[in-house]
Each structure stands twice: as structure tokens, then as C-alpha cells.
Design an enzyme around this catalytic site. Structure first.
Site, PDB file in Angstrom:
ATOM      1  N   THR A 171       5.897  36.877 -34.415  1.00  0.00           N
ATOM      2  CA  THR A 171       7.093  37.047 -33.591  1.00  0.00           C
ATOM      3  C   THR A 171       8.241  36.247 -34.188  1.00  0.00           C
ATOM      4  OG1 THR A 171       5.742  37.329 -31.606  1.00  0.00           O
ATOM      5  CG2 THR A 171       8.067  36.826 -31.275  1.00  0.00           C
ATOM      6  N   SER A 209       3.748  44.260 -35.549  1.00  0.00           N
ATOM      7  CA  SER A 209       4.177  44.915 -34.308  1.00  0.00           C
ATOM      8  C   SER A 209       5.256  44.117 -33.589  1.00  0.00           C
ATOM      9  CB  SER A 209       2.970  45.087 -33.369  1.00  0.00           C
ATOM     10  OG  SER A 209       2.408  43.830 -33.054  1.00  0.00           O
ATOM     11  N   LYS A 210       5.413  42.845 -33.933  1.00  0.00           N
ATOM     12  CA  LYS A 210       6.367  41.990 -33.233  1.00  0.00           C
ATOM     13  C   LYS A 210       7.821  42.357 -33.529  1.00  0.00           C
ATOM     14  CE  LYS A 210       3.243  39.432 -31.198  1.00  0.00           C
ATOM     15  NZ  LYS A 210       3.041  39.476 -29.738  1.00  0.00           N
ATOM     16  N   ASP A 211       8.051  43.138 -34.581  1.00  0.00           N
ATOM     17  CA  ASP A 211       9.410  43.635 -34.828  1.00  0.00           C
ATOM     18  C   ASP A 211       9.935  44.384 -33.609  1.00  0.00           C
ATOM     19  OD1 ASP A 211       9.165  42.664 -37.374  1.00  0.00           O
ATOM     20  OD2 ASP A 211       9.371  44.597 -38.378  1.00  0.00           O
TER      21      ASP A 211
END
Length: 346
Positions: free
Chosen positions: A79, A47-49
């Protein structure tokens, strides 16, 4: 007429629009309907994209990032990988201060993506000069033409999920979502997603997942940071020993805590039952779902979305290693888990 090649201009165009997948076997005795938002489908496998591309492009738009700039960040691994990936495409140098709690797989991945990596001791206070927070700040001060992402206190962390993850979940559930369950580390994912969803329907319940050894749950309930709550734990990217400014505690209805051992076993269970090779934090989110079901949080009309933040490949030397699990005493915690032996043909 010449046929046009159907291709993306770069890997960055693949960020977001991750699938929502119904959970079946692992929730077969649960009350309600359960769906996983599978963030491993992002090109950087987490999800850090979403925050990496959003924060970096906002910095470009404001003229903060220029040609030859260096991007600096603190990270438990995901991240950092996303920032390194975006930096490669956009031509920036990347320096990362990484927690020693991060798996060796994550650290090797960061180096393979061209990042300059500083591994900092995990179990020190946030204001200790050796902590990854302080190391990143020092590196930023020492490096000309650099920016410090500072995901823990960056409003754009929440904004990225407000503009992407929240709308995606709302559309994918046709507005029928009743509960959101998500891990809270920096708090950007749960806060931004929840903010959008509650604007659509304020009755949606938002439940944060915290780790034992972290201060978030008690701070949410009392408004006090209790340092007596802090002790070492193994889950990466979940919980904190400080209060992140990127967390909107008012929009989260409640927190539930999960253990290291149960989260590890539940991640392995997801792989065996749903065929999704997920990370440690995804196991923590699913473990929270189990506990909430036992507490009768859901009913037959519940439409529950749980966010699975990353991919299991980041944890091959940890939760997917029987030796590591045994070293932590986790196999003793769940002796019934089937152990698959490797067969060597001679």
C-alpha cells in the site's frame, strides 16, 4: 491526416484491468478449473494500486487533499508503494509507518519512491505507541495539512474493489465463477470483490485466507477476538492482530489458515510451474487452494478464481533467498524442493 500518438497521460491510467490467467501445471491434479487474478500487472505491481488511487481521488473530490498536502499511512509495504507512486504523480508528500516484518526490498523501494519511512516493531500490540498504527496516528496529528489513509478502517478500501476488481472478475469469467479465494489482511480486497460478486450471484462461495498467529478466522467463527491466537508469523500483508473495520465478515463464507513455510514454498512453486513470479501472499493464497482441494471443496463444475496480490520482486531477500529460507528452518520443512545452484565459469 496527422497520426495521433497513442500514449497514456501518466502511469496511473494503467491501474486495474489486470489479467485472469488459467492455472495449469500446479493444479493439474485438482478437481475443477482454476484461474489467477494477477494483480502484479498493476503499475505498482500489487492490488493496492486500486485503493491508493481511489482513496486519494475521493479525498481530492471532497476537498480534503489540497496542494502541498501530506499523505500518511500504515503499510506492510505494498500500500505504501502504491500511495508513494500516486503521490509522486499528483504532487503530494508521502510519510509511511512500516512494519519491521516488511522485507528490506520493500522498505528500499519505498525510500526510492521518495517516501519518508518510519520502520516500527512488528510484534507489539496494536495499541502500543511503537506500533505502526499508533506511529501513523501520531505523525498525522503532528503534521499540518495531512490526511491519514487508515486502510484498515477505511470503507473506501472495500469500495475500490467493489468498483473495479469485482466487476473485472465477473466479466472475465463470463459470470461463471463459483468460488473466490483471497487473502485477508485489511480485508478490503476480499470484502469489496465479494460484495460485488455476490450481488450478481449469491451462490458464489467466498473463502478468506488467514495466517496462523492471526485472529481473523476465529473471530469470523465466534465473533470474539481471542488474544491467545496472536503470535509472531512471517507472511506479510495477511492476517491481523486486531479486527479491521474494512473487513465485511458476513460476506465471507469461511476462512482457512496457512503456515509460513508452506506459503513460502508454494510461492516458489508457482514461479517454477506457471512462470508467474509472485509474492509471499500469492503463495499463501495458492497454498489455501491446495488445502481446499484436499478437503474436496470443489467439483468438476467449479470455476475458481484466486487473487495473486503482488510480485515476487518484493521478496528477493526473503522467500526467494535460499539463505533466508534456511535461516527460518523452511528448507528443512520441504527438503525435496529442487535447489538451483549458480554456476561460475572461470
Amino acid at each position: 491526416m496527422e497520426n495521433k500518438i497513442n500514449a497514456n497521460n501518466s502511469i496511473l491510467e494503467l491501474i486495474g484491468k489486470t489479467p485472469l490467467v488459467r492455472l495449469n501445471r500446479i493444479t493439474e491434479n485438482f478437481t475443477g478449473e482454476f484461474y489467477a487474478k494477477v494483480e502484479a500487472f498493476n503499475p505498482g505491481h500489487s492490488s493496492k494500486d486500486r485503493i491508493a488511487i481511489h482513496i486519494i481521488e475521493e479525498a481530492e473530490r471532497k476537498g480534503i487533499l489540497k496542494k502541498g498536502s501530506t499523505i500518511i499511512e500504515t503499510t506492510s509495504g505494498n500500500t505504501g508503494f502504491s500511495i508513494a507512486m500516486v503521490s509522486i504523480i499528483k504532487g503530494y508528500k508521502c510519510i509511511l509507518a512500516v512494519s519491521s516484518k516488511s522485507s528490506a526490498d520493500k522498505i528500499d523501494m519505498l525510500r526510492s519512491m521518495g517516501a519518508e519511512v518510519y520502520v516500527c516493531p512488528a510484534h507489539v500490540s496494536a495499541d502500543d505507541p511503537r506500533s505502526y498504527y499508533q506511529v501513523a496516528k501520531r505523525l498525522h496529528e503532528e503534521t499540518k495539512n495531512s490526511i491519514y489513509i487508515n486502510q484498515y478502517f477505511n470503507e473506501l478500501n472495500m469500495d475500490a474493489h467493489y468498483k473495479s476488481t469485482g466487476p473485472e472478475i465477473w466479466e472475465q469469467t463470463a459470470g461463471q465463477i463459483t468460488h473466490l479465494v483471497a487473502c485477508s489482511g485489511t480485508g478490503g480486497t476480499i470484502s469489496g470483490t465479494a460484495r460485488f460478486l455476490k450481488e450478481q450471484n449469491p451462490d458464489i462461495k467466498v473463502i478468506g485466507v488467514d495466517a496462523f498467529g492471526s485472529v481473523l478466522k476465529k473471530y469470523h467463527e465466534t465473533g470474539n477476538l481471542d488474544t491467545n491466537e496472536i503470535y509472531p508469523y512471517r507472511i506479510e500483508g495477511l492476517g491481523k492482530n486486531l479486527i479491521p473495520g474494512a473487513t465485511d465478515f458476513e460476506i465471507i463464507d469461511e476462512f482457512i489458515k496457512v503456515t509460513d513455510a508452506e506459503s513460502a514454498h508454494t510461492a516458489r512453486e508457482i514461479s517454477r510451474t506457471e512462470g508467474m513470479f509472485v509474492g509471499y501472499t500469492s503463495g499463501a493464497a495458492m497454498q489455501a487452494l491446495k488445502q481446499l482441494n484436499e478437503l474436496k471443496t470443489f467439483d468438476k463444475n467449479s470455476k475458481v478464481v484466486v487473487i495473486f496480490p503482488d510480485h515476487g520482486s518484493r521478496y528477493m531477500s526473503k522467500i526467494y533467498s535460499d539463505q533466508w529460507m534456511e535461516d527460518q528452518g523452511f528448507l528443512e520443512a520441504n527438503p525435496v524442493e529442487e535447489k538451483q545452484e549458480i554456476q561460475f565459469i572461470k
